[in-house]
Design a protein around this motif. Sequence first.
Motif, PDB file in Angstrom:
ATOM      1  N   LEU A   1       0.839  -1.188   0.000  1.00  0.00           N
ATOM      2  CA  LEU A   1       0.000   0.000   0.000  1.00  0.00           C
ATOM      3  C   LEU A   1       0.876   1.241   0.000  1.00  0.00           C
ATOM      4  O   LEU A   1       1.768   1.387   0.831  1.00  0.00           O
ATOM      5  CB  LEU A   1      -0.917  -0.007   1.231  1.00  0.00           C
ATOM      6  CG  LEU A   1      -1.935   1.115   1.326  1.00  0.00           C
ATOM      7  CD1 LEU A   1      -2.936   1.027   0.184  1.00  0.00           C
ATOM      8  CD2 LEU A   1      -2.641   1.072   2.662  1.00  0.00           C
TER       9      LEU A   1
ATOM     10  N   THR B   1      -3.424   6.498   0.252  1.00  0.00           N
ATOM     11  CA  THR B   1      -4.859   6.444   0.479  1.00  0.00           C
ATOM     12  C   THR B   1      -5.375   7.876   0.465  1.00  0.00           C
ATOM     13  O   THR B   1      -4.827   8.722   1.167  1.00  0.00           O
ATOM     14  CB  THR B   1      -5.172   5.807   1.847  1.00  0.00           C
ATOM     15  OG1 THR B   1      -4.600   4.509   1.890  1.00  0.00           O
ATOM     16  CG2 THR B   1      -6.657   5.687   2.073  1.00  0.00           C
TER      17      THR B   1
ATOM     18  N   TRP C   1     -13.080   6.445  -1.592  1.00  0.00           N
ATOM     19  CA  TRP C   1     -11.653   6.534  -1.295  1.00  0.00           C
ATOM     20  C   TRP C   1     -10.849   5.952  -2.456  1.00  0.00           C
ATOM     21  O   TRP C   1     -11.286   5.000  -3.097  1.00  0.00           O
ATOM     22  CB  TRP C   1     -11.331   5.749  -0.032  1.00  0.00           C
ATOM     23  CG  TRP C   1     -11.872   6.386   1.213  1.00  0.00           C
ATOM     24  CD1 TRP C   1     -13.183   6.466   1.592  1.00  0.00           C
ATOM     25  CD2 TRP C   1     -11.130   7.036   2.233  1.00  0.00           C
ATOM     26  NE1 TRP C   1     -13.290   7.121   2.779  1.00  0.00           N
ATOM     27  CE2 TRP C   1     -12.034   7.481   3.203  1.00  0.00           C
ATOM     28  CE3 TRP C   1      -9.779   7.273   2.416  1.00  0.00           C
ATOM     29  CZ2 TRP C   1     -11.630   8.160   4.336  1.00  0.00           C
ATOM     30  CZ3 TRP C   1      -9.375   7.941   3.558  1.00  0.00           C
ATOM     31  CH2 TRP C   1     -10.306   8.386   4.506  1.00  0.00           C
TER      32      TRP C   1
ATOM     33  N   TYR D   1      -7.229   4.144  -3.381  1.00  0.00           N
ATOM     34  CA  TYR D   1      -6.095   3.403  -2.823  1.00  0.00           C
ATOM     35  C   TYR D   1      -5.118   3.104  -3.952  1.00  0.00           C
ATOM     36  O   TYR D   1      -5.530   2.745  -5.048  1.00  0.00           O
ATOM     37  CB  TYR D   1      -6.554   2.084  -2.196  1.00  0.00           C
ATOM     38  CG  TYR D   1      -7.487   2.273  -1.035  1.00  0.00           C
ATOM     39  CD1 TYR D   1      -6.988   2.409   0.251  1.00  0.00           C
ATOM     40  CD2 TYR D   1      -8.860   2.329  -1.221  1.00  0.00           C
ATOM     41  CE1 TYR D   1      -7.836   2.593   1.331  1.00  0.00           C
ATOM     42  CE2 TYR D   1      -9.721   2.513  -0.156  1.00  0.00           C
ATOM     43  CZ  TYR D   1      -9.204   2.647   1.121  1.00  0.00           C
ATOM     44  OH  TYR D   1     -10.046   2.828   2.186  1.00  0.00           O
TER      45      TYR D   1
ATOM     46  N   THR E   1      -1.589   0.850  -4.786  1.00  0.00           N
ATOM     47  CA  THR E   1      -0.591  -0.128  -4.355  1.00  0.00           C
ATOM     48  C   THR E   1       0.526  -0.173  -5.388  1.00  0.00           C
ATOM     49  O   THR E   1       0.343   0.203  -6.541  1.00  0.00           O
ATOM     50  CB  THR E   1      -1.189  -1.537  -4.182  1.00  0.00           C
ATOM     51  OG1 THR E   1      -1.651  -2.002  -5.444  1.00  0.00           O
ATOM     52  CG2 THR E   1      -2.319  -1.550  -3.174  1.00  0.00           C
TER      53      THR E   1
ATOM     54  N   GLU F   1     -14.036   3.459   2.808  1.00  0.00           N
ATOM     55  CA  GLU F   1     -12.866   3.482   3.682  1.00  0.00           C
ATOM     56  C   GLU F   1     -12.643   2.098   4.272  1.00  0.00           C
ATOM     57  O   GLU F   1     -13.576   1.440   4.732  1.00  0.00           O
ATOM     58  CB  GLU F   1     -13.064   4.495   4.806  1.00  0.00           C
ATOM     59  CG  GLU F   1     -11.882   4.587   5.732  1.00  0.00           C
ATOM     60  CD  GLU F   1     -12.087   5.581   6.858  1.00  0.00           C
ATOM     61  OE1 GLU F   1     -11.091   5.924   7.501  1.00  0.00           O
ATOM     62  OE2 GLU F   1     -13.224   6.006   7.084  1.00  0.00           O
TER      63      GLU F   1
ATOM     64  N   GLU G   1      -1.900  -2.271   6.992  1.00  0.00           N
ATOM     65  CA  GLU G   1      -1.644  -2.186   5.556  1.00  0.00           C
ATOM     66  C   GLU G   1      -1.853  -3.538   4.887  1.00  0.00           C
ATOM     67  O   GLU G   1      -2.407  -3.619   3.792  1.00  0.00           O
ATOM     68  CB  GLU G   1      -0.226  -1.673   5.294  1.00  0.00           C
ATOM     69  CG  GLU G   1      -0.066  -0.206   5.559  1.00  0.00           C
ATOM     70  CD  GLU G   1       1.284   0.335   5.118  1.00  0.00           C
ATOM     71  OE1 GLU G   1       2.015  -0.368   4.380  1.00  0.00           O
ATOM     72  OE2 GLU G   1       1.595   1.476   5.496  1.00  0.00           O
TER      73      GLU G   1
ATOM     74  N   ILE H   1      -5.550  -4.201   4.534  1.00  0.00           N
ATOM     75  CA  ILE H   1      -6.133  -3.347   3.494  1.00  0.00           C
ATOM     76  C   ILE H   1      -5.814  -3.906   2.115  1.00  0.00           C
ATOM     77  O   ILE H   1      -6.689  -4.023   1.253  1.00  0.00           O
ATOM     78  CB  ILE H   1      -5.643  -1.892   3.639  1.00  0.00           C
ATOM     79  CG1 ILE H   1      -6.216  -1.281   4.911  1.00  0.00           C
ATOM     80  CG2 ILE H   1      -6.019  -1.060   2.420  1.00  0.00           C
ATOM     81  CD1 ILE H   1      -5.652   0.081   5.260  1.00  0.00           C
TER      82      ILE H   1
ATOM     83  N   LEU I   1      -8.334  -5.160  -0.759  1.00  0.00           N
ATOM     84  CA  LEU I   1      -8.318  -4.563  -2.092  1.00  0.00           C
ATOM     85  C   LEU I   1      -8.168  -5.616  -3.175  1.00  0.00           C
ATOM     86  O   LEU I   1      -8.768  -5.503  -4.248  1.00  0.00           O
ATOM     87  CB  LEU I   1      -7.164  -3.553  -2.205  1.00  0.00           C
ATOM     88  CG  LEU I   1      -7.296  -2.284  -1.386  1.00  0.00           C
ATOM     89  CD1 LEU I   1      -6.012  -1.476  -1.461  1.00  0.00           C
ATOM     90  CD2 LEU I   1      -8.483  -1.467  -1.825  1.00  0.00           C
TER      91      LEU I   1
END
Length: 144
Positions: free
Chosen positions: A40, A43, A51, A53, A55, A75, A80, A83, A87
């Motif tokens: 990540l 953000t 949101w 994101y 990577t 959100e 990390e 998340i 994702l």
Amino acid sequence: MPFKTAIRWVHGFVTLVLLVLVAGCWFMHPGVASDAEDELQHTYQLNNQLWLYMTENRRGDATVPIIYRYYLGQEIKGSEREIVKHLNADMLFLAGTGTISAIHADNENRVEVTYSGEVFSLSRKVYYQDADQTMTAHINYQIR
């Protein structure tokens, strides 16, 4: 008769050599970097419920570029690693070697993206969950 036997031996030997070569190549080159190896990077909150994101995957070798993946959704809280795992399950809208130079989302989840670089994949719509409701973000691109 000896000729047929010699052909069988040569055929068997060539087959064995090819099998060893293929197996060796397979073990030495485990494959292309996967989403699970992403880290990540950023953000950003685009509006009240959406949101962005980003990577990054640097796990390639000298001939594989750095891959950036961009996701839209609600959100996500957690570490990390948690998340990134979430994702990888969904929400990817853009993957490539370039960067987003500008992004804007209105309150109706219409997203305008300005991107420069090579594109591997992109989506015009992203579906995500927000408060037990399925939301849709519609995406327009300017790619340079």
